[in-house]
Scaffold this active site. Sequence first.
Site, short mmCIF file in Angstrom:
data_model
loop_
_atom_site.label_atom_id
_atom_site.label_comp_id
_atom_site.label_asym_id
_atom_site.label_seq_id
_atom_site.Cartn_x
_atom_site.Cartn_y
_atom_site.Cartn_z
N LYS A 183 0.82 -1.22 0.00
CA LYS A 183 0.00 0.00 0.00
C LYS A 183 0.85 1.27 0.00
O LYS A 183 2.03 1.25 0.34
CB LYS A 183 -1.00 -0.03 1.16
CG LYS A 183 -2.14 -1.02 0.82
CD LYS A 183 -3.26 -1.06 1.82
CE LYS A 183 -4.34 -2.03 1.30
NZ LYS A 183 -5.33 -2.35 2.32
N ARG A 214 -3.51 -10.37 4.75
CA ARG A 214 -3.91 -10.35 3.34
C ARG A 214 -2.76 -9.76 2.53
O ARG A 214 -2.47 -8.57 2.65
CB ARG A 214 -5.18 -9.50 3.20
CG ARG A 214 -5.72 -9.43 1.78
CD ARG A 214 -6.93 -8.50 1.73
NE ARG A 214 -7.50 -8.46 0.39
CZ ARG A 214 -7.03 -7.74 -0.61
NH1 ARG A 214 -5.97 -6.97 -0.44
NH2 ARG A 214 -7.61 -7.78 -1.80
#
Length: 275
Positions: A215, A250
């Site tokens: 991210k 995840r």
Amino acid sequence: MAAALPEPPVVMGVVNVTPDSFSDGGLFLEADAAVEHGERLAAEGAAILDVGGESTRPGAAPVPEDEERRRVEPVVERLAAAGHAISIDTTKVGVARAALAAGAAVVNDVSAFRFEPGLAALVAEHDADCCLMHMLGEPRTMQQDPHYEDVVSEVKAFLEERLEFATSQGVPEDRVWLDPGIGFGKSVDHNLELLRRLDEIVAIGRPVVIGTSRKSFLGKLTGGKPEGERLPGTIATNVIALERGATVFRVHDVAQVVDALAVAAATVRPEDSDG
Ligand code: HH2
């Protein structure tokens, strides 16, 4: 712990069947490529494969239900038939219904049943597990100057309220996993504070899912590194999350994170280690 959740740390491998996901958009848009990718992630140690047909990156355009369903249904069907545990990453009842019929066991809803509240009853009806995630508003606008008085207590209160909503719709509490939604309407500092104080989210008493993989805050913290060079930051944050009590991780880069978490888990929880 609910039926679909294996022993922690549980690595959830990301299978994006999209043209526009932020780090791997377009790579696995064809069903064959997505299935092959899922098989590879499972072989690398992913206990769950998270199949998604709509990008949630900041500013992403919504995908019509028919199109999203067309992308994910054959992929879920083939990976489930091969014996893999599948979660469907969607906010839509119609897509989740098709995926559950095709063999998915978990619904991963980044809107936590806010966009389509009927999704809760569908999860209950199918005796499925679900992951409810915090997001500030919606993907189109969530990164426009996000503001909180205290990000951790606000995210925690949101997740408690969503857990209550899910159970009011017939979802047993032990079927619900919670996720603070790293990067979904959060500044770099908000993300770091959520990781630092993740134990406060864990204290709600449900398994916590964490999604930091590749991210943008990891890029910002490392001098502007692009998505493909954010694995060290991904590993650092997943190890911190494990130490703070997260259960499900995840990630896109399964093999490397599986090894990192095995070492971290053996260090912080030696009683669970077989080493
Ligand atoms: N992050 C993304 C998508 N789904 N689900 C949960 N539970 N937690 C997350 O942190 C999370 C999620 C975004 O990552 P990705 O799927 O790689 O990107 P895109 O949304 O662009 O497809």
